[in-house]
Design an enzyme around this catalytic site. Structure first.
Site, PDB file in Angstrom:
ATOM      1  N   LYS A 116       6.002 -70.470 -29.242  1.00  0.00           N
ATOM      2  CA  LYS A 116       5.390 -71.750 -29.623  1.00  0.00           C
ATOM      3  C   LYS A 116       6.469 -72.827 -29.742  1.00  0.00           C
ATOM      4  O   LYS A 116       6.340 -73.922 -29.215  1.00  0.00           O
ATOM      5  CB  LYS A 116       4.633 -71.565 -30.951  1.00  0.00           C
ATOM      6  CG  LYS A 116       3.918 -72.794 -31.423  1.00  0.00           C
ATOM      7  CD  LYS A 116       3.070 -72.487 -32.658  1.00  0.00           C
ATOM      8  CE  LYS A 116       2.527 -73.761 -33.264  1.00  0.00           C
ATOM      9  NZ  LYS A 116       1.703 -73.528 -34.451  1.00  0.00           N
TER      10      LYS A 116
ATOM     11  N   GLU B 163      15.351 -64.621 -31.491  1.00  0.00           N
ATOM     12  CA  GLU B 163      15.173 -63.352 -30.788  1.00  0.00           C
ATOM     13  C   GLU B 163      14.669 -63.585 -29.364  1.00  0.00           C
ATOM     14  O   GLU B 163      15.161 -63.008 -28.398  1.00  0.00           O
ATOM     15  CB  GLU B 163      14.161 -62.463 -31.530  1.00  0.00           C
ATOM     16  CG  GLU B 163      14.598 -61.999 -32.907  1.00  0.00           C
ATOM     17  CD  GLU B 163      14.156 -62.940 -34.026  1.00  0.00           C
ATOM     18  OE1 GLU B 163      14.010 -64.164 -33.776  1.00  0.00           O
ATOM     19  OE2 GLU B 163      13.960 -62.450 -35.149  1.00  0.00           O
TER      20      GLU B 163
ATOM     21  N   GLY C 278       0.791 -69.343 -34.853  1.00  0.00           N
ATOM     22  CA  GLY C 278       1.295 -68.238 -34.022  1.00  0.00           C
ATOM     23  C   GLY C 278       0.428 -66.995 -34.130  1.00  0.00           C
ATOM     24  O   GLY C 278       0.082 -66.373 -33.124  1.00  0.00           O
ATOM     25  N   ARG C 279       0.056 -66.610 -35.348  1.00  0.00           N
ATOM     26  CA  ARG C 279      -0.701 -65.362 -35.526  1.00  0.00           C
ATOM     27  C   ARG C 279      -2.175 -65.520 -35.157  1.00  0.00           C
ATOM     28  O   ARG C 279      -2.937 -64.565 -35.249  1.00  0.00           O
ATOM     29  CB  ARG C 279      -0.529 -64.853 -36.958  1.00  0.00           C
ATOM     30  CG  ARG C 279      -0.878 -65.866 -38.035  1.00  0.00           C
ATOM     31  CD  ARG C 279      -0.359 -65.414 -39.404  1.00  0.00           C
ATOM     32  NE  ARG C 279      -0.545 -66.431 -40.441  1.00  0.00           N
ATOM     33  CZ  ARG C 279       0.303 -67.409 -40.689  1.00  0.00           C
ATOM     34  NH1 ARG C 279       1.402 -67.556 -39.960  1.00  0.00           N
ATOM     35  NH2 ARG C 279       0.066 -68.266 -41.667  1.00  0.00           N
TER      36      ARG C 279
ATOM     37  N   GLU D 185       1.215 -62.440 -43.197  1.00  0.00           N
ATOM     38  CA  GLU D 185       1.862 -63.746 -43.034  1.00  0.00           C
ATOM     39  C   GLU D 185       0.906 -64.848 -43.508  1.00  0.00           C
ATOM     40  O   GLU D 185       1.345 -65.893 -43.985  1.00  0.00           O
ATOM     41  CB  GLU D 185       2.270 -63.967 -41.568  1.00  0.00           C
ATOM     42  CG  GLU D 185       3.299 -65.059 -41.388  1.00  0.00           C
ATOM     43  CD  GLU D 185       3.996 -65.036 -40.023  1.00  0.00           C
ATOM     44  OE1 GLU D 185       5.065 -64.409 -39.894  1.00  0.00           O
ATOM     45  OE2 GLU D 185       3.461 -65.651 -39.087  1.00  0.00           O
TER      46      GLU D 185
ATOM     47  N   HIS E 252      -2.382 -36.496 -40.053  1.00  0.00           N
ATOM     48  CA  HIS E 252      -1.309 -35.499 -40.125  1.00  0.00           C
ATOM     49  C   HIS E 252       0.001 -36.126 -40.576  1.00  0.00           C
ATOM     50  O   HIS E 252       1.070 -35.538 -40.414  1.00  0.00           O
ATOM     51  CB  HIS E 252      -1.150 -34.812 -38.773  1.00  0.00           C
ATOM     52  CG  HIS E 252      -2.379 -34.039 -38.402  1.00  0.00           C
ATOM     53  ND1 HIS E 252      -2.581 -32.729 -38.749  1.00  0.00           N
ATOM     54  CD2 HIS E 252      -3.512 -34.441 -37.760  1.00  0.00           C
ATOM     55  CE1 HIS E 252      -3.769 -32.336 -38.312  1.00  0.00           C
ATOM     56  NE2 HIS E 252      -4.360 -33.356 -37.714  1.00  0.00           N
TER      57      HIS E 252
ATOM     58  N   LYS F  23      15.954 -66.576 -41.876  1.00  0.00           N
ATOM     59  CA  LYS F  23      16.373 -67.167 -40.598  1.00  0.00           C
ATOM     60  C   LYS F  23      17.574 -68.067 -40.801  1.00  0.00           C
ATOM     61  O   LYS F  23      18.540 -68.035 -40.037  1.00  0.00           O
ATOM     62  CB  LYS F  23      15.233 -68.033 -40.025  1.00  0.00           C
ATOM     63  CG  LYS F  23      14.150 -67.299 -39.278  1.00  0.00           C
ATOM     64  CD  LYS F  23      13.268 -68.346 -38.580  1.00  0.00           C
ATOM     65  CE  LYS F  23      11.891 -67.823 -38.273  1.00  0.00           C
ATOM     66  NZ  LYS F  23      10.987 -68.864 -37.782  1.00  0.00           N
TER      67      LYS F  23
END
Ligand code: F6P
Length: 551
Positions: free
Chosen positions: A219, A225, A279-280, A365, A396, A516
């Site tokens: 965005k 990253e 973003g999410r 978030e 399990h 950040k």
């Protein structure tokens, strides 16, 4: 909040949750009732399942196994009304700046609105822009899928790498897996998010750059990253095909045209979205380009239609039969009244294996907040810890703790009646496990029942299951692009409902900023492998210890 900010929201500042009459009534109800015993509750109310089943947009939620008395949901819905959930939802759909700490509208619902809709931001209808982008995406996706788009050497693209992180990765990666039965076999998609070079190295392994296209999804187009991964992918491509090849092998999805251009991607090969898409909440924007490439524009349209069907249900259904409201209020009850600190999301569907990870960002978030709209610390717990795993694998791994541990964890089971790939008795066994687990969590096994099986007395406490572990069971006929869209919108809107009830802003994420910005100083120190005087003793020691090897 200043009056200027209130004006910007065009909505009145709400009272604090703790001052609401219906909240006080709910707490009084909780104090007054005995802890709910699900065996007794089912025995006392033969119609409990019918009363506690809610449907919408192809999904059915059985919430009869929640720790609630018959009157509890009525009080929760009264709270939803007092907090003006329907009015706030309508305001969000109309473009109100509900994300007031960033001065933004919250309009992911516009991404799947019909072309005839009018939704205005600052006096401008945004729907034509949405459709313009969808058409550009469709042209590009079709060209890739049919082989009309060729790489720099004239070869057909066989591999797509999506580089992004958070909302620019989790939704597309989750959807790619979920929609495997519908994807073209002409190309595959790989997803790179972690700045750890192993992620990109693994994704590039065995690929021919002449047949590879990279979608850089960000965005902001500044995320460290993503930009590091994009630069390394670019270097990999350029070292084999030369600088001139970048234009045929890189496209971007972003809101930041200047940065895209600076990276060397032609804005003609950029697919945009807008600051009113968080973003999410962006997997149905151009961020979903890899999804459209994989399943085609028609199926992507079905995905959007599923989202919209749930939007419409959420907008029109009365609160008492409104699936996102019911689900949101169940979550508020478990987290804030019962004080249960976690939520396990257990999809009994291998294709949804990445869905819990996707929900972690969506829920945590959005609602992992500690101050309310008044800037006051909340005195009620907000977002639980969200985790999960596809059934039956989780059984399990961590179900032991869920059944007999000391922390009670509410559960969302997700299941489908039919399988996309029917195979022998697999679906029957899968669904039997889901149903039986929900039964075991709710009703347990008493000491007397264990004894009656002939268990030695010393083992009885170990083999007893307390039960009364709350769960909801969410199911649909089949996993399809449409039912997936509706499922995601259901969680989006139930997250919204909780944020409104708690009085927090579900649409900012200031909590990711500190780490950040501190990383910038640490990077400087690691580059020189020496801490500065500003670093605390522990940070300084870690910089010394790790600096020597970090490259
Ligand atoms: O994690 C913080 C965050 O800002 C998310 O909200 C977002 O989805 C992610 O980073 C990626 O941001 P961008 O798409 O700008 O690279």
């Amino acid at each position: 909040m200043s009056s200027a900010t209130i004006d910007a929201c065009s909505l009145p500042l709400r009272s604090r949750l703790c001052d609401c009459a219906s909240w006080k009534a709910l707490l009084a109800h909780h104090r007054a009732i005995d802890p709910v015993d699900l065996r007794a509750a089912f025995h006392a109310e033969p119609g409990r399942v019918a009363r506690c089943t809610t449907t919408g947009a192809g999904w059915t939620l059985d919430w009869s196994k929640q720790l609630m008395q018959p009157t509890t949901m009525g009080l929760l819905l009264e709270l939803a009304r007092e907090r003006q959930v329907p009015e706030r939802f309508a305001a969000m759909l109309a473009g109100a700046r509900l994300n007031w700490t960033e001065g933004r509208s919250v309009l992911h619902t516009a991404l799947r609105a019909p072309a005839s809709a009018t939704i205005e931001v600052d006096g401008r209808n945004v729907v034509p822009q949405v459709y313009d982008t969808l058409q550009r995406m469709a042209r590009f996706a079709t060209a890739l899928r049919t082989g009309a788009w060729l790489g720099a050497t004239g070869e057909r693209i066989r591999h797509v790498i999506n580089i992004g992180i958070g909302g620019s990765d989790l939704g597309p990666a989750m959807a790619y897996q979920a929609l495997q039965p519908w994807r073209t076999r002409e190309l595959d998609c790989r997803f790179v998010s972690n700045v750890d070079g192993n992620d990109l190295t693994a994704a590039l392994d065995g690929l021919d750059p002449a047949q590879t296209l990279v979608i850089v999804c960000s965005k902001t187009f500044t995320t460290q990253e993503t930009m590091e991964n994009a630069s390394s992918a670019r270097a990999w491509l350029v070292s084999r095909l030369g600088e001139a090849a970048v234009g045929r092998h890189f496209v971007a999805v972003s809101t930041n045209e200047a940065k895209v251009r600076a990276f060397g991607i032609d804005p003609d090969h950029m697919f945009g979205f807008w600051d009113w898409v968080g973003g999410r909440y962006s997997m149905d924007s151009a961020i979903g380009l890899s999804t459209m490439v994989a399943v085609g524009p028609e199926r992507f349209g079905e995905l959007l239609a599923g989202f919209h069907a749930m939007d419409e249900h959420a907008r029109t259904a009365p609160v008492a039969s409104n699936l996102p409201v019911i689900m949101g209020m169940i979550g508020a009850w478990n987290a804030s009244v019962l004080g249960l600190p976690a939520l396990a999301v257990l999809p009994y569907e291998q294709l949804l294996a990445r869905f819990p990870a996707y929900l972690q960002q969506l829920l945590m978030e959005s609602n992992g907040k500690r101050v309310d709209d008044h800037g006051e610390p909340v005195s009620w717990p907000t977002c639980p810890i969200v985790f999960g795993e596809a059934g039956t694998n989780g059984q399990h791994a961590f179900y032991q703790m869920l059944h007999q541990g000391t922390t009670i964890v509410p559960i969302d089971f997700i299941a489908f009646r039919t399988a996309a790939h029917p195979l022998g008795r697999h679906r029957l066994l899968l669904n039997a496990n889901a149903i039986a687990q929900a039964q075991a969590f709710a009703f347990g096994r008493t000491g007397d029942e264990v004894r009656a099986e002939g268990t030695p007395e010393a083992l009885v406490p170990h083999r007893t299951f307390p039960g009364n572990r709350p769960s909801s069971f969410l199911w649909a006929d089949a996993l399809t692009p449409s039912s997936l869209g509706a499922l995601i919108a259901l969680y989006e809107h139930s997250t919204f409902v909780q944020g409104i009830v708690w009085g927090i802003n579900s649409f900012d994420q200031w909590g990711v900023e500190l780490g950040k910005s501190l990383a910038i100083d640490v990077i400087r120190a690691l580059d020189g492998a020496s801490p500065s005087a500003a670093h605390d003793a522990s940070t300084a020691e870690l910089i010394r210890a790790l600096g020597a090897q970090a490259t």
